[in-house]
Scaffold this motif. Structure first.
Motif, PDB file in Angstrom:
ATOM      1  N   ARG A 112     -44.490  -6.183 -18.722  1.00 20.51           N
ATOM      2  CA  ARG A 112     -44.639  -7.604 -18.423  1.00 20.51           C
ATOM      3  C   ARG A 112     -45.688  -7.755 -17.332  1.00 20.51           C
ATOM      4  O   ARG A 112     -45.709  -6.989 -16.367  1.00 20.51           O
ATOM      5  N   SER A 167     -47.821 -10.928 -14.924  1.00 19.59           N
ATOM      6  CA  SER A 167     -47.888 -12.341 -14.570  1.00 19.59           C
ATOM      7  C   SER A 167     -48.808 -12.517 -13.375  1.00 19.59           C
ATOM      8  O   SER A 167     -49.024 -11.582 -12.598  1.00 19.59           O
ATOM      9  N   ALA A 189     -48.193 -15.944 -17.608  1.00 16.32           N
ATOM     10  CA  ALA A 189     -47.386 -14.821 -18.095  1.00 16.32           C
ATOM     11  C   ALA A 189     -47.387 -14.821 -19.623  1.00 16.32           C
ATOM     12  O   ALA A 189     -46.566 -15.502 -20.250  1.00 16.32           O
TER      13      ALA A 189
END
Length: 334
Positions: A187, A189, A218
């Motif tokens: 992930r 962001s 994101a």
């Protein structure tokens, strides 16, 4: 057309609230989210609780080609909801199957062939997975990006969930210190909007994993799997729905039909009245907003091209039915 600035100014005038422009801008986007998922507007309508609607103006199409013996595929980053998947090689519609039913009837899913079903898996935070265990680095294509940070979350080579925040240094690459497992989900962001496009890539191989647009915070990429597992290259046609875009700049315009722009203003006014608080005005304005959303749904459901019955003009037979489409050389046999 109405820009974010025009909507904000009108709302501030109507509600006599000129000191909370930042709040109003956020409430404009919250209103667009409520229009995006209009089920709430039907909760008080008998027999329609839980009803939802996908907007025709958010409908998109995508063509995907399968690879032999490959089960998993990444969907477009803008995809919110799948509407339809059909394969065009041996035409048929693919059906969604939930995991509990799938594993009940197919406990060992290894068969290959022409796909008939699909399942939705996890969401990736990068467009391309790591090719091998590696550290990551970030870089902007603008020298102005020097204060924003990029947050990276993933599992390291020991299987531990790790996070790190890297501060941008303009067009100079900044490397992390954690080696991430290539087989795990990542992930990423951003802490704030940027001037340039941000690139996240492998440190060693320089393979680009994902690029973030200036206002993108994101990214998410849905993963889909097909069964039977494709045995060859098969063309799949996907119809899907996107989300209504956030208004980030004063010159941004809502991604909805112009005739419904007034709903954005009314929905935002309701939130200002709730904030003030002026409950009587809030209740009245919120009711108007909900009624308008239901009207917008009803309008979007209209299909002016649909003609359930056609009356034949051949030989004045006055037959009622759906007549076969044909070219000018067609001769009726009756």
């Amino acid at each position: 057309m109405k820009t974010r600035l025009e909507i904000r100014s009108r709302v501030a005038t109507d509600t006599r609230e000129t000191q909370i422009n930042t709040h109003i801008e956020e409430w404009i986007n919250l209103t667009l989210l409520e229009i995006q998922s209009p089920a709430w507007a039907f909760e008080q309508i008998a027999g329609m609780r839980g009803y939802d609607h996908k907007w025709s103006f958010n409908r998109r199409k995508h063509t995907l080609s399968t690879v032999a013996s490959t089960e998993f595929y990444q969907l477009p980053r803008e995809l919110d909801t799948i509407g339809l998947i059909r394969q065009t090689s041996t035409p048929q519609k693919l059906r969604f199957i939930p995991d509990d039913l799938f594993y009940e009837f197919v406990p060992n899913p290894t068969a290959t062939g022409s796909p008939k079903w699909y399942r939705i898996w996890e969401e990736e935070g990068v467009e391309v997975r790591l090719s091998t265990d590696d550290m990551l680095e970030i870089v902007s294509d603008s020298t102005a990006d020097t204060t924003q940070t990029v947050r990276i979350v993933g599992k390291d080579t020991n299987g531990l969930l790790r996070t790190e925040s890297l501060t941008l240094s303009g067009t100079t690459a900044v490397a992390g210190t954690i080696t991430y497992d290539a087989g795990q989900v990542l992930r990423v962001s951003k802490s704030a909007d940027t001037t340039g496009v941000i690139t996240i890539r492998e440190k060693t191989a320089d393979t680009v994993l994902v690029r973030l647009a200036p206002t993108e915070r994101a990214p998410r990429f849905k993963i889909i799997s097909f069964y039977p597992i494709p045995s060859s290259a098969i063309s799949l046609y996907i119809e899907y729905y996107t989300s209504i875009r956030r208004l980030e700049g004063d010159n941004d315009v809502p991604d909805i039909p112009e005739k419904w722009f007034w709903l954005v203003r009314v929905g935002t006014c309701a939130k200002v009245y709730q904030y003030q608080p002026k409950l009587e005005l809030f209740n009245a304005t919120q009711a108007l907003f909900a009624s308008g959303v239901r009207a917008m749904v009803k309008s979007d459901l209209g299909n002016i091209d649909f003609i359930p019955y056609l009356r034949s003009q051949l030989r004045n037979l006055n037959r009622v039915g759906i007549f076969e489409l044909a070219d000018d050389t067609y001769v009726a046999n009756f």
